[in-house]
Design an enzyme around this catalytic site. Structure first.
Site, PDB file in Angstrom:
ATOM      1  N   GLY A 223      30.277  35.059  45.457  1.00 45.54           N
ATOM      2  CA  GLY A 223      31.220  34.046  45.445  1.00 45.54           C
ATOM      3  C   GLY A 223      30.906  32.800  44.686  1.00 45.54           C
TER       4      GLY A 223
ATOM      5  N   GLU B 136      24.391  37.979  46.320  1.00 43.49           N
ATOM      6  CA  GLU B 136      25.086  39.042  45.440  1.00 43.49           C
ATOM      7  C   GLU B 136      26.071  38.232  44.446  1.00 43.49           C
ATOM      8  OE1 GLU B 136      25.590  42.115  48.896  1.00 43.49           O
ATOM      9  OE2 GLU B 136      27.159  40.971  48.893  1.00 43.49           O
ATOM     10  N   PRO B 137      25.452  37.706  43.481  1.00 40.96           N
ATOM     11  CA  PRO B 137      26.342  37.131  42.585  1.00 40.96           C
ATOM     12  C   PRO B 137      27.124  37.977  41.445  1.00 40.96           C
ATOM     13  CG  PRO B 137      24.223  36.818  41.968  1.00 40.96           C
ATOM     14  CD  PRO B 137      24.046  37.488  43.158  1.00 40.96           C
ATOM     15  N   GLY B 138      28.254  37.979  41.225  1.00 46.06           N
ATOM     16  CA  GLY B 138      28.902  38.952  40.234  1.00 46.06           C
ATOM     17  C   GLY B 138      29.326  37.955  39.120  1.00 46.06           C
ATOM     18  N   ARG B 139      30.466  37.298  39.386  1.00 48.69           N
ATOM     19  CA  ARG B 139      31.040  36.437  38.381  1.00 48.69           C
ATOM     20  C   ARG B 139      30.055  35.253  37.536  1.00 48.69           C
ATOM     21  NH1 ARG B 139      36.492  34.846  39.106  1.00 48.69           N
ATOM     22  NH2 ARG B 139      35.808  35.363  41.447  1.00 48.69           N
TER      23      ARG B 139
ATOM     24  N   ARG C  30      43.916  38.571  35.885  1.00 44.58           N
ATOM     25  CA  ARG C  30      43.441  37.339  36.722  1.00 44.58           C
ATOM     26  C   ARG C  30      44.651  36.229  36.651  1.00 44.58           C
ATOM     27  NH1 ARG C  30      39.599  34.278  36.487  1.00 44.58           N
ATOM     28  NH2 ARG C  30      39.566  34.003  38.738  1.00 44.58           N
TER      29      ARG C  30
ATOM     30  N   CYS D  86      55.765  44.301  28.808  1.00 43.21           N
ATOM     31  CA  CYS D  86      57.165  44.293  29.249  1.00 43.21           C
ATOM     32  C   CYS D  86      57.188  43.558  30.478  1.00 43.21           C
ATOM     33  CB  CYS D  86      57.921  45.715  29.111  1.00 43.21           C
ATOM     34  SG  CYS D  86      57.694  46.125  27.513  1.00 43.21           S
ATOM     35  N   GLU D  87      56.661  42.244  30.708  1.00 40.90           N
ATOM     36  CA  GLU D  87      56.584  41.700  31.935  1.00 40.90           C
ATOM     37  C   GLU D  87      56.709  40.268  31.750  1.00 40.90           C
ATOM     38  OE1 GLU D  87      56.215  42.456  35.434  1.00 40.90           O
ATOM     39  OE2 GLU D  87      55.819  40.164  35.503  1.00 40.90           O
TER      40      GLU D  87
ATOM     41  N   TYR E 257      35.637  40.399  36.108  1.00 39.03           N
ATOM     42  CA  TYR E 257      36.922  40.668  36.822  1.00 39.03           C
ATOM     43  C   TYR E 257      38.031  41.022  35.520  1.00 39.03           C
ATOM     44  CZ  TYR E 257      34.196  39.974  40.865  1.00 39.03           C
ATOM     45  OH  TYR E 257      33.349  39.903  41.900  1.00 39.03           O
TER      46      TYR E 257
HETATM   47  C1  PLP Z   1      32.943  40.515  45.174  1.00 37.27           C
HETATM   48  C2  PLP Z   1      31.874  40.391  46.122  1.00 37.27           C
HETATM   49  C3  PLP Z   1      30.798  39.828  45.481  1.00 37.27           C
HETATM   50  C4  PLP Z   1      30.795  39.008  44.182  1.00 37.27           C
HETATM   51  O1  PLP Z   1      31.627  38.109  44.149  1.00 37.27           O
HETATM   52  P1  PLP Z   1      31.637  37.094  42.801  1.00 37.27           P
HETATM   53  O2  PLP Z   1      32.662  35.978  43.213  1.00 37.27           O
HETATM   54  O3  PLP Z   1      31.806  37.778  41.686  1.00 37.27           O
HETATM   55  O4  PLP Z   1      30.177  36.547  42.917  1.00 37.27           O
HETATM   56  C5  PLP Z   1      29.507  39.935  46.362  1.00 37.27           C
HETATM   57  N1  PLP Z   1      29.527  40.643  47.496  1.00 37.27           N
HETATM   58  C6  PLP Z   1      30.498  41.186  48.014  1.00 37.27           C
HETATM   59  C7  PLP Z   1      30.510  41.759  49.254  1.00 37.27           C
HETATM   60  C8  PLP Z   1      31.900  41.268  47.321  1.00 37.27           C
HETATM   61  O5  PLP Z   1      32.637  41.441  47.938  1.00 37.27           O
END
Ligand code: PLP
Length: 463
Positions: A278, A320-323, A360, A391-392, A421
Site C-alpha cells: 500500500g 508486500e509492495p506492488g505499486r 483507474r 463508448c462511455e 494496476y
Molecule cells: C493489494 C495488496 C498489496 C499491494 O498493494 P500496493 O498498493 O500495490 O502496494 C499487498 N498486500 C495485499 C494483501 C494486497 O491486497
C-alpha cells in the site's frame, strides 16, 4: 500558437474552469523525475527516450497504445526494497499490480518473494521458475482447487482469510499428508489512504478477520488446534497509495497486541508479522512518496518498539509492495486521434486506448500527468482532458492536465506511472485489444506481453 487561432480553448490559469489541477508547469517539455521511470529523458530532437530508445521508434515497431516498461528501473526499485529490509525481513512483490513471466524472473534474480492471489497468478509464478517456498497465496475466496494446487506446489505460506478457509486449508493439507505454513489475515480497524488514515474499532470490508470482538483471537485458537496447519504469523494490510506511516504505526500496535495475547493464552510466540503493502507513488508532481529505506527504517522501528513494550521477541517482518515497485517503471504511449476544444471548458484529447488499458481514473478518480512525447513544443499550455475511444463518457485517462496548445492528431503522448494496476486490470471493453508490454533496457526493447489480436478475440468466441 496564439489564443485567437484556437478561440475555444482556454489557455491561461485565470480563465480555467473548476477542476483538480495545479497551474501549468513552467516548462511543459520538462519531465519530472518523480513521475517518470529512471532512464526516461529527451533526445537532441526533443523526442522522449527510455532505456536509450526513442518513443517514436517504439511506436513504429510495436504500435500504440503500448505500455513501455523500464526494466533497469524495475530492477533498481526491487533491489532497493530488498536492500532496505535486509536479510532479517522478506519483501513479497504483490503480483496483482502487474505480473508476467519476465517480471517473475527479475524478482527471482533480485531476491524478492512473490504474492499471488489466484490460480492464474500462481501458475504464472511457477511457470517462470519462482521457487514455491518464496510464494505467498492470498485471497478471500480461494477455491478448493486453487488451495490444493498451492499446497501441492509447496507454497511458502497461505494467508487465511476466514474461519471456513482455516478448516478448508487444514483439511486439504492433511489429506495430502502435509502441514501448510499459514498466516492469518486480520483487520485491525485501520483504513489508510494517501495522507489520512482512520482508526476505528471495526472494519466493514470483505478481507480479513476482525480483531474487534475477539474474532481474530478465536481464528488463531482454532488454527493452532489443526494438524494440517503451521501458524507462522499474523497478516495486516491497511490500504493503498499511502504516504503517511502513522496508519502502519496503529496497525503494528494492534497486531503486536494480538501476538502478546496469543503468547499469554497459548504460550507461543508467532515468528512472523506481515504488514502488507500500500505504499504510495508519485502520479503527479504534487505527490511525495517515501524511499524504501525510510519505510524499512520506520516499520522496523515501530515493530521493534511495540514488541519491546509487550516483551516479545521481535518477529520476522515481511512487506508486500506492488505499486511502489512497478508503478513508476512504466508509461503508456498513445497516439492522439482528435483534439476537440470545448468553449470555455477544456480541450478533449482522444487517444487510441482508454479505460480498457487504464481503468483507474474511472474507478478511483485517480490523477495522472501526461506529456507530449514525440516532440517538444513552445506553444502556450492548454487545459486538456485525455479521453479514450470507448463508448462511455466516463472513459477518461487523465482528468485535468496541460499540454501544448499546438497538439495535433498523430502526436504521441505518454502517461507516466502506469506500471501498476493498468495492464493487470485491463479489459476488452468494446472489443478493444489489450496493449502489449514492451520492456526496454540498455538500448534494446522486447515484448514481454504481446498485443492482443482480433484472432485472440475470435478464438474465445466459439460461436
Ligand atoms: C493489494 C495488496 C498489496 C499491494 O498493494 P500496493 O498498493 O500495490 O502496494 C499487498 N498486500 C495485499 C494483501 C494486497 O491486497
Amino acid at each position: 500558437m496564439s489564443r485567437s487561432a484556437h478561440p475555444a480553448g482556454p489557455r491561461h490559469a485565470d480563465v480555467l474552469p473548476e477542476g483538480h489541477y495545479s497551474a501549468p508547469a513552467d516548462d511543459l517539455n520538462a519531465l519530472d523525475p518523480k513521475v517518470w521511470a529512471h532512464t526516461v529523458g529527451r533526445d537532441a530532437d526533443g523526442v522522449v527516450t527510455v532505456g536509450g530508445i526513442a518513443v517514436t521508434q517504439l511506436a513504429e515497431e510495436y504500435g500504440t497504445p503500448a505500455y513501455i516498461l523500464d526494466e533497469a528501473d524495475f530492477r533498481d526499485r526491487a533491489r532497493a526494497w530488498r536492500t532496505a529490509f535486509g536479510n532479517d525481513a522478506d519483501v513479497f512483490y504483490a503480483g496483482k499490480a502487474f505480473l508476467s513471466r519476465a517480471v517473475v524472473r527479475w524478482l527471482h534474480e533480485e531476491g524478492l518473494n512473490l504474492d499471488v492471489c489466484s490460480g492464474g497468478e500462481l501458475v504464472t509464478a511457477l511457470s517462470a521458475g519462482m521457487p514455491a517456498e518464496r510464494i505467498a497465496f492470498h485471497g478471500n475466496n480461494k477455491s478448493p482447487e486453487e488451495i490444493e494446487r498451492a499446497v501441492r506446489a509447496g507454497v511458502g505460506r497461505i494467508v487465511l482469510d476466514s474461519f471456513q478457509e482455516i478448516v478448508r486449508v487444514a483439511h486439504i493439507a492433511q489429506s495430502l499428508g502435509t502441514r501448510q505454513r499459514v498466516q492469518i489475515r486480520i483487520t485491525v480497524g485501520v483504513e489508510a489512504h494517501t495522507h489520512e488514515f482512520i482508526a476505528t474499532a471495526h472494519e466493514d470490508q470483505k478481507f480479513g478477520i476482525p480483531l474487534a470482538g475477539g474474532q481474530a483471537a478465536e481464528a488463531v485458537r482454532r488454527a493452532l488446534q489443526l494438524d494440517g496447519l503451521e501458524v507462522i504469523g499474523i497478516h495486516s494490510h491497511i490500504g493503498s497509495q499511502i504516504f503517511d506511516m502513522s496508519g502502519f504505526e496503529v496497525a503494528a500496535h494492534r497486531v503486536v497486541g494480538l501476538l502478546r495475547d496469543i503468547r499469554d493464552e497459548h504460550g507461543v510466540e508467532l515468528p512472523e508479522i506481515d504488514l502488507g503493502g500500500g505504499l504510495g507513488i508519485a502520479y503527479t508532481s504534487d505527490d511525495d512518496p517515501r524511499e524504501p529505506h525510510e519505510i524499512a527504517k520506520a516499520l522496523t522501528e515501530i515493530v521493534t518498539r511495540e514488541c519491546e513494550g509487550a516483551r516479545l521477541r521481535t518477529p520476522r517482518i515481511s512487506v508486500e509492495p506492488g505499486r511502489a515497485i512497478v508503478g513508476p517503471t512504466a508509461f503508456t504511449l498513445y497516439e492522439v486521434g482528435t483534439v476537440k476544444p470545448l468553449d470555455g471548458l477544456r480541450t478533449y484529447v482522444s487517444v487510441d486506448g482508454g479505460m480498457s488499458d487504464n481503468i483507474r481514473t474511472a474507478l478511483y478518480d485517480a490523477e495522472y500527468s501526461v506529456a507530449l512525447a514525440s516532440r517538444t513544443s513552445d506553444a502556450e499550455p492548454m487545459l486538456v482532458r485525455v479521453v479514450g475511444k470507448h463508448c462511455e463518457s466516463g472513459d477518461i485517462v487523465v482528468k485535468d492536465a496541460f499540454l501544448p496548445g499546438d497538439l495535433a492528431p498523430g502526436d504521441l503522448i505518454a502517461v507516466p506511472a502506469t506500471g501498476a494496476y493498468c495492464r493487470s486490470m485491463a479489459s476488452n471493453y468494446n472489443h478493444v485489444l489489450r496493449p502489449p508490454v514492451v520492456a526496454v533496457r540498455d538500448g534494446a526493447a522486447r515484448v514481454i506481453v504481446r498485443r492482443e489480436t482480433e484472432d485472440d478475440l475470435l478464438r474465445l468466441d466459439v460461436g
